[in-house]
Design a protein around this motif. Structure first.
Motif, PDB file in Angstrom:
ATOM      1  N   SER A 199      43.119  23.587 -79.539  1.00 24.20           N
ATOM      2  CA  SER A 199      43.584  24.554 -80.535  1.00 24.20           C
ATOM      3  C   SER A 199      42.395  25.277 -81.161  1.00 24.20           C
ATOM      4  N   LEU A 200      41.272  24.570 -81.313  1.00 30.50           N
ATOM      5  CA  LEU A 200      40.092  25.200 -81.898  1.00 30.50           C
ATOM      6  C   LEU A 200      39.644  26.373 -81.050  1.00 30.50           C
ATOM      7  N   MET A 201      39.690  26.159 -79.708  1.00 31.90           N
ATOM      8  CA  MET A 201      39.288  27.211 -78.784  1.00 31.90           C
ATOM      9  C   MET A 201      40.310  28.340 -78.745  1.00 31.90           C
ATOM     10  N   LEU A 202      41.555  27.914 -78.666  1.00 34.25           N
ATOM     11  CA  LEU A 202      42.640  28.861 -78.441  1.00 34.25           C
ATOM     12  C   LEU A 202      42.751  29.868 -79.586  1.00 34.25           C
ATOM     13  N   LEU A 203      42.781  29.366 -80.797  1.00 31.30           N
ATOM     14  CA  LEU A 203      42.997  30.250 -81.936  1.00 31.30           C
ATOM     15  C   LEU A 203      41.688  30.810 -82.477  1.00 31.30           C
ATOM     16  N   GLY A 204      40.620  30.034 -82.340  1.00 32.91           N
ATOM     17  CA  GLY A 204      39.380  30.424 -83.003  1.00 32.91           C
ATOM     18  C   GLY A 204      39.594  30.262 -84.493  1.00 32.91           C
ATOM     19  N   ALA A 245      47.682  19.749 -88.989  1.00 30.88           N
ATOM     20  CA  ALA A 245      47.986  18.504 -88.296  1.00 30.88           C
ATOM     21  C   ALA A 245      48.789  18.781 -87.026  1.00 30.88           C
ATOM     22  N   LEU A 246      49.778  19.679 -87.141  1.00 31.11           N
ATOM     23  CA  LEU A 246      50.608  20.003 -85.978  1.00 31.11           C
ATOM     24  C   LEU A 246      49.778  20.653 -84.881  1.00 31.11           C
ATOM     25  N   LEU A 247      48.875  21.546 -85.304  1.00 28.44           N
ATOM     26  CA  LEU A 247      48.016  22.213 -84.322  1.00 28.44           C
ATOM     27  C   LEU A 247      47.240  21.186 -83.516  1.00 28.44           C
ATOM     28  N   VAL A 248      46.636  20.236 -84.237  1.00 23.47           N
ATOM     29  CA  VAL A 248      45.819  19.231 -83.555  1.00 23.47           C
ATOM     30  C   VAL A 248      46.694  18.330 -82.687  1.00 23.47           C
ATOM     31  N   LEU A 249      47.887  17.995 -83.181  1.00 23.52           N
ATOM     32  CA  LEU A 249      48.767  17.113 -82.416  1.00 23.52           C
ATOM     33  C   LEU A 249      49.245  17.795 -81.138  1.00 23.52           C
ATOM     34  N   LEU A 250      49.701  19.041 -81.264  1.00 20.86           N
ATOM     35  CA  LEU A 250      50.325  19.706 -80.122  1.00 20.86           C
ATOM     36  C   LEU A 250      49.305  20.240 -79.134  1.00 20.86           C
ATOM     37  N   LEU A 251      48.209  20.795 -79.646  1.00 21.63           N
ATOM     38  CA  LEU A 251      47.250  21.430 -78.745  1.00 21.63           C
ATOM     39  C   LEU A 251      45.965  20.636 -78.598  1.00 21.63           C
TER      40      LEU A 251
END
Lengths: 310, 254
Positions: A87-92, A77-83
């Motif tokens: 975030s999907l692209m960034l972290l893979g 949830a935090l990943l989606v909120l912040l990025l």
């Protein structure tokens, strides 16, 4: 046991071949990857739940009560909120998997380290704290979700349900090796787990170093839950079903028997649910929903039956 | 030989044991008696290493018990608490086999099977060996747990209220079995027991505790007399000597 293996084999071949048109270039390799994910997930769910139930001496608990999955959901949830979707692209999916597993392991390490530091081996206190923390973390997650835009929320929802469709071959290899190593490493300790079922005092007077064994086995449970959650998403309820079905079928307390049998049952449930999702419901429902429906029904039946015998 | 020196146990401000000194002779049966809350079980659990003392030391043949690895300790001292409740479906034989865990870690050898058979025969449990524990009476269950403890083949056995909830027949069976363990196999038996008459009939030594300290200790003749027991329990005792031993009557005040 043999019949179980035959069932799993039949389900697995059905799953791989049914309607595949024998397409060995695309369809079958993809399905084999999902099958591998189910096998790894099944072993993780069965081992972690059965061992956790032995440690706590309780048949209606799963490691989910310790809040590992809550940590995973909060992280997503935090990943989606912040990025956002970035975030999907960034972290893979690779980075997300590794980070999630590390985070869950860190959480369990901190929890145990903090609670069991003075040779305190009160498992119930650990459970209570785990439960409270998972509630707190769950509420924080809900709060975070309120702030997420609807489009991004649907991505998050994908993460919060078990699914075999997003696994990557590298993750499979990595987690498969890790799970195999853990299971082999801990195979030696299975007789000790049998003794733990007699309770702390009797186990200690039979020469089991109870606090140390509990610490080690809880670490194993945490690792297995972290791997399966990182790979598939939360499975919550399923452990109860798998463990109790295993006890009913195995008619023995020996972990040498119950753990492999539990793994087989878990894999069978996963394959059956996935078959239904792919061919009957045409992806309109998810494995999580089917598994929870099945497990919830079973759980109610279990409660009604045990009440009837008293 | 187990010796206890200046043993303390405190929980916060509450003192449970205050400087207990005692020694338990090898090959003898010692009963721990005293009112509830006297610290008998606490003392026994600390000797069993199920509880850590706050101060003082416990020695087994002169060696600090804390220095002995737990696995090795399980080959020298076996403990039986009040039969635990667990949700396993176990047969008597499977339970007794757990007694061999300190030796074979779960993989039973021929020697282990022989010892298990001996323990079952010793308590005349052979006919029940394939019975499930949850189908047994309380007395038979307690016998099965005792058989597990015997199969551990330790010099010393610690038992916490082994007669609890048993009818008089099973209580006598258990006490006779413990007596035979001392006399025939030279084992040391220490038990907490509430029935003063069982203690008087079957013990070699009695250790009486009150308020976390030793009230008195010695042979049965030394401890079981009207003044000492009267002080220990704050009750009026009448002790009669019959052909079958001494009998304590405390049921009605004189």
């Amino acid at each position: 046991m043999k019949r179980l293996w035959a069932l799993v084999f039949a389900l697995a071949s059905g799953f791989v071949l049914f309607g595949s048109g024998l397409d060995f270039d695309y369809v079958i390799p993809k399905r084999l990857a999902r099958l591998a994910a189910m096998c790894i997930g099944g072993v993780c769910v069965a081992w972690s739940s059965i061992i956790f139930q032995t440690l706590t001496g309780n048949r209606i608990l799963t490691p989910a009560i310790m809040g590992y999955e809550a940590v995973y959901l909060l992280f997503q949830a935090l990943l989606v909120l912040l990025l956002g979707t970035a975030s999907l692209m960034l972290l893979g999916s690779q980075g997300n998997f590794v980070l999630s597993v590390l985070l869950m392991l860190g959480y369990s390490w901190a929890l145990q380290r903090w609670l069991l530091r003075e040779g305190n081996s009160n498992v119930y206190f650990l459970l209570l704290l785990g439960l409270v923390l998972s509630l707190v973390i769950g509420t924080v997650t809900q709060f975070v979700q309120l702030k997420i835009s609807p489009g991004e929320f649907s991505i998050l929802q994908g993460f919060s349900q078990a699914s075999f469709n997003r696994v990557q071959p590298q993750q499979l290899l990595f987690s498969g090796l890790l799970v195999a190593a853990l299971c082999l490493g801990f195979a030696r300790t299975l007789p000790t787990l049998d003794v733990l079922a007699l309770g702390r005092d009797q186990a200690m007077s039979l020469g089991v170093d109870y606090p140390r064994v509990v610490r080690l086995q809880l670490a194993l449970v945490a690792a297995l839950v972290a791997i399966s959650t990182g790979l598939l998403g939360p499975t919550a309820f399923m452990g109860v079903l798998v463990a109790n079905t295993t006890y009913a079928l195995a008619r023995t307390f020996r972990h040498r028997v119950t753990l492999p049998m539990g793994s087989t049952i878990a894999i069978a449930i996963f394959i059956a649910a996935q078959l239904l999702v792919e061919h009957v419901f045409n992806y309109k429902t998810t494995v999580s929903i089917l598994v929870n429906l099945l497990c919830g029904t079973y759980f109610l039946a279990l409660m009604l039956r045990t009440r009837g015998t008293r | 030989m187990i010796t206890v020196h200046n043993l303390h146990k405190t929980y916060g401000t509450q003192t449970v044991l205050a400087g207990v000194n005692a020694s338990f002779a090898a090959g003898r049966l010692t009963s721990l008696i005293g009112p509830n809350g006297a610290g008998k079980t606490t003392l026994l659990m600390m000797i069993a290493r199920l509880m850590a003392p706050s101060g003082g030391d416990i020695r087994l043949d002169g060696r600090q018990v804390g220095d002995i690895p737990l696995r090795d300790y399980a080959k020298r001292v076996a403990t039986l608490r009040q039969a635990p409740d667990f949700n396993l479906r176990l047969t008597v034989e499977e339970l007794v086999a757990f007694g061999r865990f300190p030796y074979s870690r779960g993989a039973l050898t021929g020697e282990d099977h022989r010892v298990i058979d001996d323990a079952l025969s010793f308590l005349a449990l052979q006919p029940l060996r394939r019975a499930y524990l949850d189908e047994l009476s309380g007395g038979q269950r307690q016998m099965a747990f005792l058989a597990m403890t015997i199969a551990q083949q330790t010099d010393c056995l610690l038992l916490d209220e082994p007669l609890n909830n048993l009818d008089i027949k099973h209580a006598v069976h258990i006490m006779r079995a413990l007596r035979r363990l001392c006399d025939e196999q030279g084992r040391t038996v220490i038990l907490v027991v509430h029935d003063i008459n069982f203690a008087a009939h079957y013990s070699d030594h009695i250790l009486a505790m009150k308020g976390g300290a030793v009230h008195c200790a010695g042979s049965v003749a030394e401890v079981v007399n009207e003044t000492r027991l009267g002080e220990l329990y704050d009750l009026d005792f009448e002790i009669t000597h019959g052909a079958r031993g001494r009998l304590c009557n405390y049921f009605n005040p004189a």
